[in-house]
Design an enzyme around this catalytic site. Structure first.
Site, PDB file in Angstrom:
ATOM      1  N   LYS A   1      78.254 -74.547  27.149  1.00 19.37           N
ATOM      2  CA  LYS A   1      77.862 -73.738  25.988  1.00 19.37           C
ATOM      3  C   LYS A   1      78.130 -74.550  24.720  1.00 19.37           C
ATOM      4  CE  LYS A   1      78.478 -68.747  25.350  1.00 19.37           C
ATOM      5  NZ  LYS A   1      79.470 -67.666  25.449  1.00 19.37           N
TER       6      LYS A   1
HETATM    7  O1  G3P Z   1      79.958 -64.319  24.672  1.00 17.76           O
HETATM    8  C1  G3P Z   1      79.644 -64.136  23.357  1.00 17.76           C
HETATM    9  C2  G3P Z   1      79.447 -62.708  22.901  1.00 17.76           C
HETATM   10  O2  G3P Z   1      79.026 -61.905  23.936  1.00 17.76           O
HETATM   11  C3  G3P Z   1      80.529 -62.165  22.035  1.00 17.76           C
HETATM   12  O3  G3P Z   1      80.497 -60.768  21.894  1.00 17.76           O
HETATM   13  O4  G3P Z   1      81.515 -58.625  21.187  1.00 17.76           O
HETATM   14  O5  G3P Z   1      82.584 -60.803  20.490  1.00 17.76           O
HETATM   15  O6  G3P Z   1      80.441 -60.064  19.482  1.00 17.76           O
HETATM   16  P1  G3P Z   1      81.306 -60.044  20.692  1.00 17.76           P
END
Ligand code: G3P
Length: 219
Positions: free
Chosen positions: A83
């Site tokens: 990533k």
């Molecule tokens: O993996 C990255 C993403 O899904 C992060 O989610 O909830 O931290 O905005 P969030």
């Protein structure tokens, strides 16, 4: 539509993998910090448990060090997807790592122009963050719809749309309606996908009526 789980918690991953519903896993530095374990141990456990792609994020922000980190991560297991952030260095790194045969997930995508660039450099996955856009009063799902339209215009764009930053079941359903390739879903939201109060109430009623017959299916 494929389901990835967005966590570095191996117990959750094992539990969900047993359902047969998991097509992959995404992690990020925040999720690794939350798991509180050694990064490489966590990745080894996850890659042994899930056949599909497991996203492991570089933490370098410059091209050369991203490539070094990316190569190290990619060598850990066949199903690692490296990533990288959606920056110029990340895009350059994506191009080279992809040319070397590594799967690359370009993350932190918040705009159409960024999504076009990810496809141009041959990313395996692009991760638009819908929840974080909703948080600032933009519509995350509009971005998914528009990326899908643009990608469908060009046969050479093979990047899969990996909807990330999912906060509730509605995000998953809308992503499926729009034809997104993958949703990466936090475990708590994944479990909610199966819940409905009428299912619970209906089952309770069936069982109560069944008990009243005094019968058994297995003796
Ligand atoms: O993996 C990255 C993403 O899904 C992060 O989610 O909830 O931290 O905005 P969030």
């Amino acid at each position: 539509m494929k389901f990835f789980v967005d966590t570095a918690d191996i117990e959750e991953i094992r539990d969900l993998a047993a359902t047969g519903l998991l097509d992959g896993v995404t992690t990020n530095p925040s999720l690794v910090a939350k798991a509180g374990r050694d990064f490489f141990d966590v990745l080894a456990d996850i890659c042994a448990c899930v056949e599909g792609p497991v996203s492991a994020e570089v933490t370098a922000i410059e091209f050369e060090s991203m490539i070094e980190e990316g190569r190290k991560l990619a060598a850990l297991a066949n199903n690692i997807a490296v990533k990288v952030p959606l920056t110029w260095d990340g895009l350059k790194a994506c191009r080279l790592l992809t040319q070397e045969g590594t799967k690359v997930n370009v993350t932190l995508c918040f705009s159409l122009s960024q999504a076009v660039l990810a496809a141009k450099v041959g990313a395996t996955f692009v991760s638009p963050f819908v929840g974080r856009l909703d948080d600032i009063s933009h519509d995350g799902m509009d971005l998914i719809a528009d990326i899908k339209k643009i990608y469908d215009n060009y046969e050479s764009f093979t990047t899969e749309i990996l909807v990330a930053s999912i906060r509730h079941p509605g995000h998953v359903v809308e992503a499926a309606r729009l034809g997104a390739d993958i949703c990466t879903v936090p475990p708590v939201v994944l479990r909610k996908l199966a819940s409905h109060p009428l299912t619970d109430r209906g089952l309770e009623q069936f069982l109560e009526d069944w008990r009243s017959t005094g019968q058994k299916i297995l003796n």
